[in-house]
Design an enzyme around this catalytic site. Structure first.
Site, short mmCIF file in Angstrom:
data_model
loop_
_atom_site.label_atom_id
_atom_site.label_comp_id
_atom_site.label_asym_id
_atom_site.label_seq_id
_atom_site.Cartn_x
_atom_site.Cartn_y
_atom_site.Cartn_z
N ASP A 83 0.86 -1.18 0.00
CA ASP A 83 0.00 0.00 0.00
C ASP A 83 0.89 1.23 0.00
O ASP A 83 2.07 1.16 0.36
CB ASP A 83 -0.92 0.01 1.22
CG ASP A 83 -2.09 0.98 1.07
OD1 ASP A 83 -2.33 1.44 -0.06
OD2 ASP A 83 -2.75 1.28 2.07
N GLY A 84 0.33 2.36 -0.39
CA GLY A 84 1.09 3.60 -0.40
C GLY A 84 0.15 4.78 -0.51
O GLY A 84 -1.00 4.64 -0.92
N GLU A 121 2.17 4.01 -4.22
CA GLU A 121 1.59 2.69 -4.51
C GLU A 121 2.58 1.85 -5.31
O GLU A 121 2.81 0.68 -5.02
CB GLU A 121 0.28 2.84 -5.28
CG GLU A 121 -0.85 3.52 -4.52
CD GLU A 121 -1.55 2.61 -3.53
OE1 GLU A 121 -1.04 1.51 -3.24
OE2 GLU A 121 -2.63 3.00 -3.06
N ASP A 144 -4.56 -2.40 -3.14
CA ASP A 144 -5.86 -1.77 -3.35
C ASP A 144 -5.78 -0.67 -4.41
O ASP A 144 -6.70 0.13 -4.56
CB ASP A 144 -6.43 -1.22 -2.04
CG ASP A 144 -5.52 -0.20 -1.37
OD1 ASP A 144 -4.61 0.34 -2.04
OD2 ASP A 144 -5.71 0.08 -0.17
N HIS A 199 -9.43 -0.78 3.29
CA HIS A 199 -10.18 -0.39 4.50
C HIS A 199 -11.45 -1.24 4.66
O HIS A 199 -12.52 -0.73 4.97
CB HIS A 199 -10.53 1.09 4.46
CG HIS A 199 -9.34 1.97 4.26
ND1 HIS A 199 -8.39 2.17 5.25
CD2 HIS A 199 -8.92 2.68 3.18
CE1 HIS A 199 -7.45 2.99 4.78
NE2 HIS A 199 -7.75 3.30 3.55
N ASP A 209 -1.32 -0.14 5.19
CA ASP A 209 -1.78 1.25 5.29
C ASP A 209 -1.17 1.92 6.52
O ASP A 209 -0.70 3.07 6.46
CB ASP A 209 -3.30 1.29 5.37
CG ASP A 209 -3.84 2.69 5.56
OD1 ASP A 209 -3.74 3.50 4.63
OD2 ASP A 209 -4.36 2.98 6.65
#
Length: 229
Positions: A83-84, A121, A144, A199, A209
């Protein structure tokens, strides 16, 4: 600001609700058939514990729309979550990754003082794959970011590079430095990119995250030399 997380462990060394990842992780790492899920409130975690979903789908059956829980890699396979993001876009940014193999997991993270969501990301994926070096094991990478998944699985990035980083609309492709490195990294790998809803209770996605957010908040972050504002 990262939300407070609660981790409900329904099946593990010591089932219960934990308010920090390291303690929850100790209950599930290497525990065959561990069942757990992340929540943003203790009340939600307590409700889930009353009737947890104990049946897990086999790893090969997990779809690109997987929302929660975890994906347990089979022996001889590697699972990567990344994630980023950035605060301000552009602004201070960070990335996080969790790499799972043979029942063990390891984490990595980093940040830059001025960057963008999409660069972070991509950087999360790149940094995770860099650590794998050369491997002939099957890899499934979950993110995501539709930007990352579509760029690879739909062949967009490969087409951009063949066209000297010019898109079909004749506009320059953004982040060619990172796309180029990612294409080079995945070329020798047996890797599959999968999108996962962010999330939504996926414990590893949420951990990534947390790593990304905390990294972006650190002081004295380095320059993202590839960023062009």
């Amino acid at each position: 600001m990262a939300q407070k997380k609660f981790y409900a462990v329904a099946k593990g060394r010591r089932p219960g609700i934990y308010d920090n990842w390291p303690e929850a992780k100790n209950q599930i790492d290497g525990f065959t058939g561990a069942v757990y899920k992340g929540f943003t409130s203790r009340g939600e975690a307590e409700e889930w514990m009353k009737n947890p979903v104990l049946k897990r789908a086999p790893f090969s059956a997990v779809s690109s729309g997987n929302k929660g829980g975890k994906c347990e890699p089979a022996r001889g396979e590697i699972t990567v979550y990344t994630d980023g993001g950035s605060s301000g876009n552009p602004g201070p940014g960070g990335y996080g990754a969790v790499i799972i193999q043979d029942g063990e997991s390891r984490e990595l993270s980093g940040g830059f003082r001025l960057t963008t969501n999409n660069r972070m990301e991509l950087m999360g994926v790149i940094m995770a794959l860099r650590t794998l070096e050369k491997t002939d094991l099957p890899i499934t990478l979950y993110t995501d970011s539709s930007y990352v998944v579509n760029g690879i699985t739909k062949g967009w990035a490969e087409k951009w590079r063949k066209n000297n980083w010019i898109k079909s609309d004749k506009k320059p492709a953004i982040n060619p430095d990172l796309w180029g490195e990612l294409l080079d990294l995945i070329k020798p790998l047996n890797i599959k990119f999968m999108w996962v809803k962010g999330h939504a209770g996926n414990i590893y996605n949420e951990r990534c995250d947390e790593l990304a957010v905390s990294s972006a908040k650190k002081s004295n972050l380095p320059e993202d030399k590839g960023y062009r504002g």
